[in-house]
Design a protein around this motif. Structure first.
Motif, mmCIF file in Angstrom:
data_model
loop_
_atom_site.group_PDB
_atom_site.id
_atom_site.type_symbol
_atom_site.label_atom_id
_atom_site.label_comp_id
_atom_site.label_asym_id
_atom_site.label_seq_id
_atom_site.Cartn_x
_atom_site.Cartn_y
_atom_site.Cartn_z
ATOM 1 N N ALA A 298 0.836 -1.203 0.000
ATOM 2 C CA ALA A 298 0.000 0.000 0.000
ATOM 3 C C ALA A 298 0.867 1.247 0.000
ATOM 4 O O ALA A 298 0.607 2.209 -0.739
ATOM 5 N N VAL A 299 1.919 1.235 0.830
ATOM 6 C CA VAL A 299 2.838 2.374 0.885
ATOM 7 C C VAL A 299 3.598 2.507 -0.433
ATOM 8 O O VAL A 299 3.774 3.623 -0.962
ATOM 9 N N LEU A 300 4.050 1.381 -0.972
ATOM 10 C CA LEU A 300 4.803 1.410 -2.227
ATOM 11 C C LEU A 300 3.948 1.961 -3.367
ATOM 12 O O LEU A 300 4.408 2.783 -4.177
ATOM 13 N N THR A 301 2.694 1.530 -3.437
ATOM 14 C CA THR A 301 1.791 2.042 -4.477
ATOM 15 C C THR A 301 1.589 3.542 -4.328
ATOM 16 O O THR A 301 1.570 4.281 -5.324
ATOM 17 N N THR A 302 1.455 4.005 -3.098
ATOM 18 C CA THR A 302 1.294 5.443 -2.864
ATOM 19 C C THR A 302 2.502 6.220 -3.344
ATOM 20 O O THR A 302 2.371 7.286 -3.964
ATOM 21 N N ILE A 303 3.694 5.687 -3.090
ATOM 22 C CA ILE A 303 4.927 6.351 -3.536
ATOM 23 C C ILE A 303 4.979 6.395 -5.065
ATOM 24 O O ILE A 303 5.448 7.379 -5.662
ATOM 25 N N ILE A 304 4.470 5.360 -5.713
ATOM 26 C CA ILE A 304 4.503 5.307 -7.182
ATOM 27 C C ILE A 304 3.518 6.291 -7.793
ATOM 28 O O ILE A 304 3.842 6.995 -8.763
ATOM 29 N N ARG A 477 -1.857 18.269 -3.134
ATOM 30 C CA ARG A 477 -2.114 17.000 -3.820
ATOM 31 C C ARG A 477 -1.434 15.845 -3.097
ATOM 32 O O ARG A 477 -2.005 14.738 -3.008
ATOM 33 N N SER A 478 -0.242 16.070 -2.615
ATOM 34 C CA SER A 478 0.451 15.020 -1.864
ATOM 35 C C SER A 478 -0.308 14.678 -0.589
ATOM 36 O O SER A 478 -0.411 13.498 -0.218
ATOM 37 N N ALA A 479 -0.851 15.687 0.075
ATOM 38 C CA ALA A 479 -1.626 15.444 1.292
ATOM 39 C C ALA A 479 -2.878 14.624 0.982
ATOM 40 O O ALA A 479 -3.264 13.740 1.756
ATOM 41 N N LEU A 480 -3.513 14.904 -0.153
ATOM 42 C CA LEU A 480 -4.677 14.112 -0.556
ATOM 43 C C LEU A 480 -4.303 12.648 -0.757
ATOM 44 O O LEU A 480 -5.017 11.731 -0.307
ATOM 45 N N VAL A 481 -3.178 12.410 -1.427
ATOM 46 C CA VAL A 481 -2.737 11.038 -1.677
ATOM 47 C C VAL A 481 -2.429 10.321 -0.369
ATOM 48 O O VAL A 481 -2.833 9.171 -0.159
ATOM 49 N N VAL A 482 -1.725 10.997 0.522
ATOM 50 C CA VAL A 482 -1.375 10.390 1.807
ATOM 51 C C VAL A 482 -2.636 10.090 2.617
ATOM 52 O O VAL A 482 -2.736 9.051 3.286
ATOM 53 N N SER A 483 -3.622 10.973 2.547
ATOM 54 C CA SER A 483 -4.863 10.736 3.285
ATOM 55 C C SER A 483 -5.585 9.494 2.781
ATOM 56 O O SER A 483 -6.168 8.738 3.571
ATOM 57 N N THR A 484 -5.563 9.247 1.458
ATOM 58 C CA THR A 484 -6.182 8.018 0.949
ATOM 59 C C THR A 484 -5.433 6.788 1.438
ATOM 60 O O THR A 484 -6.050 5.749 1.719
ATOM 61 N N LEU A 485 -4.115 6.902 1.571
ATOM 62 C CA LEU A 485 -3.324 5.785 2.113
ATOM 63 C C LEU A 485 -3.714 5.496 3.554
ATOM 64 O O LEU A 485 -3.923 4.330 3.929
#
Length: 561
Positions: A298-304, A477-485
């Motif tokens: 899950a973390v790896l996908t978020t980084i990608i 945008r990064s905060a949005l992505v991290v929040s979905t994670l």
């Protein structure tokens, strides 16, 4: 910015001013010759489609001046393909950043149309291109502001690279193009859970799938009638505005954006589950902290996917995500191959009806038809709008065949052992299983940025003008992505989250709100049977939403305890 570019900008602005005068005159002439915009609810569709007309927002339209102004452009990404251009928001030169499409759209006015956002998913044939070229100037008057600001009125750090470029974003799509666009919207990750839905509700639950498809087709036609009722209506939020004022626009926009946000959460859960199946022993140890395979992937996908959300041109992702139809068909073929060729067989008889699981099945089946937020955009891009009912029927018909086929094969193969995604049940030692899993893994990675960008752009509109800087936007945008994670790790239940989204949000977007808006906008023209049909759909939608939402939340809480 050098002198040459400034001079060229000045010339472009002057030309644009002149063109605006001509466009306004042409618009007045068009309005004088055009028929009335008030259309009967039964005959409005055919009469409005018989006479082609530009459907861009008029400069004086109040609908385009309220939040979210970026909805049309951002949602068009789901049904368009752009020309490739890899560049990020964070390019080294500030002047180039301030000239990007996205940074222009960060300001409080309606964003300029980017020529890269106007190409249809399937390119028109050569014979259509000349007609499209003739339509550009006719429709551009509805797309550009009535007056361009003079060069002196634009701050130095906000001067666009190209001003006054007249591009029509509404390419005329054919029947086949529109069908492909519609199926690409409908056939997402929901197809993976259809066997699990049969497990929850039994074989008779498939009747719910067919009923939802029929009602969704009808409510799609209601949205079309709403769009035809007023010329300036273009999007779902516009319809909400016309029906219930600014409050309706804001509420519908929030519901649509939350639905997209929930889809991004589902993508991360999906990636985590399927990659863990491929690499069950993968883990990451940092000091005393050990991440198991689910958390690690899950973390790896978020980084990608995070850098893809910084792109100001989503061309490459659009080309790849446009293969969603092929990906869905390929996964179903792999499922069939495993059952027939690899001799897994279809031996399980299953249960005819499982009443306790029906509420979960309702949410899972409902999620499959969550495409109404995009259908107004597809309708506006049609060359022949008379074909829209047939296009919708084809989209829902073919999608339902895929959903039902996957549901029947998956449940017959795995029975009560069916998991929330049938890819998790496929035998690990088979090549075709790996093809299905990797196809499932690749598709959400290409769609994540396309799904989160509409929400991001709407939030960027709310930033104060002095805060609309590219670093702030990247951080948002990064905060949005991290929040979905974080939510995906907190609620890692793919099927239950999908059932919750389908029960609550999809019931609103697909069934309840189209009927409510139709009755509100065309209340003086609706017939008694339209009132009866809309009332029936609203009651069914509310009942399904209440029962499904309660059951999904109860099952999620139960999973923790």
């Amino acid at each position: 910015m050098n002198t040459t570019s400034s001079m060229s900008e000045h010339n472009l602005i002057i030309e644009s001013d002149d063109d605006d005068h001509q466009s306004n005159a042409a618009a007045n002439a068009t309005r004088d010759d055009s028929p009335g915009s008030d259309l009967d609810s039964d005959s409005d569709s055919s009469s409005s489609c018989a006479t082609p007309r530009p459907r861009g927002p008029t400069p004086s339209s109040s609908y385009t001046q309220q939040w979210p102004q970026s909805y049309r452009q951002s949602i068009d990404i789901f049904s368009t393909v752009q020309s490739p251009n890899l560049s990020f928001l964070g390019t080294p030169t500030l002047s180039r950043l301030s000239n990007s499409f996205l940074t222009n759209s960060f300001r409080g006015k309606t964003p300029e149309i980017n020529s890269n956002l106007v190409k249809p998913l399937l390119r028109p044939t050569t014979s259509d291109e000349q007609q499209q070229h003739e339509d550009i100037r006719k429709s551009s008057q509805y797309l550009l502001p009535s007056r361009k600001p003079s060069l002196q009125q634009i701050p130095e750090d906000q001067k666009p690279l190209v001003v006054g470029q007249e591009i029509s974003p509404y390419q005329k799509c054919s029947y086949t193009q529109a069908v492909m666009n519609g199926i690409n919207v409908l056939c997402g990750v929901g197809i993976l859970s259809t066997p699990y839905a049969v497990k929850q509700g039994g074989w008779l639950g498939l009747v719910i799938l067919c009923l939802f498809a029929l009602l969704a087709w009808y409510t799609g036609l209601l949205l079309r009638s709403c769009l035809d009722s007023k010329e300036e209506l273009e999007t779902y939020p516009d319809i909400g505005h016309a029906a219930f004022g600014t409050t309706g626009r804001i509420v519908i926009s929030i519901i649509l954006y939350v639905e997209l946000y929930a889809c991004c959460i589902e993508y991360l859960i999906l990636e985590s589950d399927n990659l863990s199946k491929l690499f069950p022993n993968a883990h990451l140890t940092i000091g005393s902290l050990t991440l198991n395979s689910h958390v690690f992937f899950a973390v790896l996908t978020t980084i990608i996917v995070m850098p893809t959300t910084w792109l100001r041109d989503l061309s490459c992702l659009s080309y790849l995500s446009a293969g969603g139809v092929i990906a869905s068909i390929l996964v179903v073929i792999c499922l069939f191959w495993v059952g027939v060729v690899d001799n897994v067989g279809f031996e399980n008889k299953g249960t005819a009806l499982n009443l306790p699981g029906i509420p979960i099945a309702i949410g899972l089946y409902g999620y499959c038809y969550s495409g109404h937020g995009v259908f107004p955009n597809i309708y506006s891009s049609l060359k022949n709008r008379n074909q829209f009912p047939a296009i919708l029927f084809t989209c829902f018909g073919l999608s339902t065949i895929l959903f039902a086929g996957a549901a029947v094969m998956g449940y017959k193969m795995f029975g009560e052992a069916t998991e929330s995604q049938f890819t998790l049940n496929l035998p690990e030692n088979l090549v075709v299983s790996k093809v299905a899993v990797w196809t499932t893994v690749a598709n959400p990675i290409t769609k994540y940025a396309l799904t989160i960008i509409p929400l991001a752009m709407s939030l960027e509109e709310l930033l104060p003008p002095n805060q609309q800087k590219y670093w702030n936007i990247i951080m948002l945008r990064s905060a949005l992505v991290v929040s979905t994670l974080l939510i995906a790790l907190s609620v890692p239940f793919f099927g239950l989250v999908m059932a919750l989204v389908g029960s609550l949000l999809t019931m609103l977007v697909t069934y309840i709100l189209p009927c409510a808006c139709f009755l509100a906008i065309l209340k003086k023209k609706v017939t008694w049977y339209q009132i009866a049909a809309c009332s029936f759909i609203i009651v069914v939608g509310i009942c399904c939403a209440c029962v499904g939402t309660y059951s999904s939340l109860a099952r999620i809480i139960q999973s923790y305890t």
